[in-house]
Design an enzyme around this catalytic site. Sequence first.
Site, PDB file in Angstrom:
ATOM      1  CB  SER A 686       5.050  -6.005   3.807  1.00  0.00           C
ATOM      2  OG  SER A 686       4.195  -5.190   3.555  1.00  0.00           O
ATOM      3  CE  LYS A 729       2.521  -2.891   6.392  1.00  0.00           C
ATOM      4  NZ  LYS A 729       3.591  -4.112   5.907  1.00  0.00           N
TER       5      LYS A 729
END
EC number: 3.4.21.53
Length: 779
Positions: A686, A729
């Site tokens: 990611s 996140k």
Amino acid sequence: MEVSMNQVIMKQTQALPMIVVRGLVVFPNTLLHFDMAREKSILALENAMVNKQLAFVTMQKDITIENPAPEDIETMGTICKITQVVKMPNNTVRVLVEGLKRAKISEILKTKPYFVSLVDEIEPEEFDEEELENEALKRKLIDEFMNYREFNRKVSGEFLFTQQNTDDTSRLADNLASNLPLKLSDKQEILNTVDVKTRVENLISLLIRETEIAKIDSVIDKKVKSNIDKNQREYFLREQMKVIQEELGDKEGVELEAEEYKQKLSELDLPEAVREKCDKELERFMKMSYSNPESNVIRTYLTWVCDLPWNNVTKDTLSIKKAKAVLAKDHYGLEKVKERILEFLAVKQITGTMAGPILCLVGPPGVGKTSIAKSIAESMGRTYVRISLGGIRDEADIRGHRRTYIGSMPGRIITALKQAGTNNPLMLFDEIDKMGSDYKGDPSAALLEVLDAEQNTKFRDHFMEIDFDLSNILFIATANTLDTIPRPLLDRMEIIELPGYTSEEKFHIAKRHLLPKQLKKHGLKNDNISINDGAIRTVIEHYTREAGVRTLERKIANICRKAALLLVDDPETKVRVTARNMEEFLGKHLFEREQASKKDEVGIVTGLAWTQVGGDTLSVEVNVMQGTGNLELTGQLGDVMKESAKAAVSFVRANAENLDIDGEFYQNRDIHIHVPEGATPKDGPSAGITIATALTSALSGKKVKHDVAMTGEITIRGRVLPIGGLREKTLAAYRAGIKTIIIPWENKKDIDELEPVVKENIDIKPVHDMNEVLHIALA
């Protein structure tokens, strides 16, 4: 074997019929009877009876050979006189022979229809009985034989007396060798040894060895006899007790126990197959003596059958209103989990019958997975029972051990049912992702039947060996991660994810649940301590960094202990805990609030990462220097993250012209990509677009906006692929003061699941490719 021919005198040679025997050695001056069935031996015997009754008897080397050839026969044997012949059933002949002289085969004259051999009689030189050494050897031989007899009473006293008074040492040695339980090879060796002195010495050595063996046998015999005597004594006493009890009309003992089991089993509404199994076990139990070890196994088995909750069922409380109140009282947030439980209760309330679902609560440590299972049991009015699966490596822990093993017991499923006392409890499989496997089996495979609604109606434990219906149980499992759970097992469960708490949720949990709990635990009241909201928020922001609230609870407990110490010193005081004096209770701040950079910079980009304790921000730094095209990756990056960095470099090289970058940078520049906090291992795809953006900024000299963060996987063609953990996140970005987040377009559907506070304060930009990322991120 070679024959010792020292001092040998050959007396005469004669042709004699030869009888080959198996498993025995005939010595001179001894009587021996044996059976014969082989045709050759019987024909040789018949010939001997018409020829002075003499025959040469020797042993074959290998007793397994049915028809021995000349090379299979020992050359040294004994000339024997046939003294008695008796015909036995089955065409066998029993013969009694007297050994006369040692003899050695010089030639085999014929082999059919029976053996005839030319043998040399062997007469050793006279053994001087008057010589002191020879006399000492003879006495030593007799002494050792007497020592042997002390431990082996099978040797008669008359035989011992006869040997002690024998003047012929050669005859003495042969007689002893014939009567000792020696190996055939040892006996043949004694027969082969013609020299009397050597024969005596060898026999003494063999006697010493046999005496040691006899000593060990004697010790073993005593132990066995002692055990047998003890068991016989117990048996007689118990039989006497049984007779006395019958006379008195007292039915104690095994019969009374059996009656008690019958009574208990009759009170249970057992399935027919279970009833038949128990009746058979009872019948076996009554036939066994009390001391039989098997009776204890049956007793344990019947006790388990009687203790299982065959008919005990708790009535479900299907009040949606009550369930909602209990769940709200015990837990703050977790709306999706609460909604799923209420859905289940609603369906059960309408239908009346429904097999319990198998839920798996997945989330980081400390978010309340185990405690929410307790609340569900309370809201439904069911018994709560917990099975910890962490570290289990043996399949028998789930299914139980078979009763053939000593100390066998049922598995954890049956044990938990006995503990619950009902057949429809809420059963929690805690830490289902922590199971292992080894040579004893895979416990996760044993759970496949338990967690399958189509199969668990007839669950069979190895110890119980009867079917038990588990379909009424509400199974709930907990796990920190799905990665280690086998796919077939995962397929049987409904996954409900419990994400980490936001700071606001932690604040409310601490205020409503943790603080009152710790005050009560430490004997404190609101009259002598006050902890304001600012203090709680300071603990959350500066003393903990976790997805759950376990560390937060420990920090509140630390504050309570400090307060208790102050109150003991001055009972009249009131302890006030605020954000300003927090260091007096917990020391210096452990963590500082994550903040985005205050200015735009070249080659530094803020990425977003997921960890087991929640989301986190991650800076990626890139330096470009004069060099030869080397690529350096530091910061404890995993293989996947290194591949993402290489994919980013490939994208930048392929699009250098469009990005206003020198197309030859990979030849005349060295690139160093670093992710700070180098002591912490990092991996995952990611960070791909983060690395590509930092690399583009460093090579082009364009600055990156300081209030932009991003997450997404990159391909070498610049496409942005979806990622996981978006909720955690985005929360990390919110805590750090980020204003804009770049996410993959395919994660757009996850925006609805984000926290309201995140959606209100952060501009979320879904993108398809790197061109869009650079357009948003570069100043």
